[in-house]
Design an enzyme around this catalytic site. Structure first.
Site, short mmCIF file in Angstrom:
data_model
loop_
_atom_site.label_atom_id
_atom_site.label_comp_id
_atom_site.label_asym_id
_atom_site.label_seq_id
_atom_site.Cartn_x
_atom_site.Cartn_y
_atom_site.Cartn_z
N SER A 19 0.80 -1.22 0.00
CA SER A 19 0.00 0.00 0.00
C SER A 19 0.84 1.28 0.00
O SER A 19 0.51 2.23 -0.71
CB SER A 19 -0.96 0.00 1.19
N LYS A 67 -10.53 -4.34 9.79
CA LYS A 67 -11.67 -3.87 9.00
C LYS A 67 -12.98 -4.02 9.76
O LYS A 67 -13.93 -3.26 9.51
CB LYS A 67 -11.75 -4.64 7.67
N ASN A 88 -12.45 -0.87 5.15
CA ASN A 88 -11.00 -0.93 4.96
C ASN A 88 -10.38 0.46 4.81
O ASN A 88 -9.18 0.58 4.59
CB ASN A 88 -10.65 -1.78 3.73
N GLY A 126 -13.98 -19.75 0.80
CA GLY A 126 -13.73 -19.03 2.04
C GLY A 126 -14.98 -18.34 2.54
O GLY A 126 -15.87 -18.02 1.75
#
Length: 276
Positions: A19, A67, A88, A126
């Protein structure tokens, strides 16, 4: 607003994060002398950290599980964060803490860039918070039927409830079914990078479905490697990271994820180059 603003990505571990490179490239091109760093922090210290920030701070990017941990600390959240139960992005705006979810937009944008514009039937691997964002993204692409494969029975209950709110029929299955599912337009894997699922996807699924693996380190993941070896189409997880970060830059600069940046194509280009 003063010229110098501070931003950071928070998480644990966080040293590997791409990031900072993405955001610094964007602000340099935009001529903004903003500082973007990575801060190692867990959920237990999140509230204290946010409470200690001064007026020079413009915003934060958050990794899991922050988050979800951040939600009680916010004054408002956007519709996507409310639907997914995860934010986020935090924008500090005139004394207010505003939360956003750019993961959904990041998934939709990277799939469209890869030529996936419409999905009727999808498969999701998931059952966590990233899977919730992926399910919302599938809904935005038109999917009305999603099979969720999980390791632990009952792990998809929250996604089934979310699907009901979205008008998407969500069914839970076990990860072992991956080699028996014959067809779909899209498979999205939200399992951690490097995870060996213990099962290979069926040849029919590889031939019919595009795979988006949101993990990007290490790459290729075992699932992506098998998909590529089978001649299937794979979308790299860095695409989601790139596009969700661009939406974060929109928020930090314009205060709105839907308001494009000045010379946005060039901004996206330097961000892509920063992680390629």
């Amino acid at each position: 607003m003063s010229d110098l603003r501070r931003l950071a990505v928070l998480g644990s571990p966080i040293s590997h994060s791409k990031s900072p490179a993405l955001h610094r490239a964007a602000y340099d091109l935009l001529g903004l002398s903003w500082q973007y760093s990575a801060v190692e922090i867990d959920g237990d210290r999140l509230g204290e950290f946010i409470g200690s920030l001064d007026a020079s701070w413009r915003g934060l990017s958050l990794t899991m599980p922050l988050k979800q941990d951040v939600l009680p600390l916010l004054d408002s959240i956007d519709e996507v964060a409310a639907i997914t139960g995860a934010a986020n992005t935090v924008l500090f705006d005139a004394g207010s803490r505003r939360g956003f979810n750019t993961d959904v937009g990041g998934i939709v944008r990277t799939l469209r860039e890869a030529g996936v514009h419409e999905v009727s039937r999808g498969v999701l691997l998931g059952g966590g918070a990233t899977a919730a964002s992926a399910l919302v993204a599938m809904s935005e692409l038109g999917s009305r039927e999603v099979r969720v494969l999980v390791r632990r029975p009952g792990a998809a209950v929250a996604l089934i409830e979310l699907g009901s709110r979205l008008g998407v029929r969500v069914d839970e299955g076990r990860m072992e079914e991956l080699d028996t599912i014959g067809r779909a337009e899209l498979v999205v894997s939200t399992v951690p990078g490097g995870t060996d699922l213990g099962v290979a996807a069926s040849a029919g699924l590889i031939a019919s479905a595009t795979l988006l693996d949101v993990a990007y380190d290490p790459w290729p993941t075992p699932l992506a490697a098998g998909w590529i070896a089978g001649g299937g189409t794979v979308v790299h997880g860095l695409g989601m990271l790139l596009h969700q970060a661009l939406l974060q830059v929109r928020i930090f600069v314009n205060g709105d994820p839907n308001e494009p940046l000045v010379d946005e194509d060039a901004v996206l280009g330097v961000m892509r180059a920063a992680i390629s």
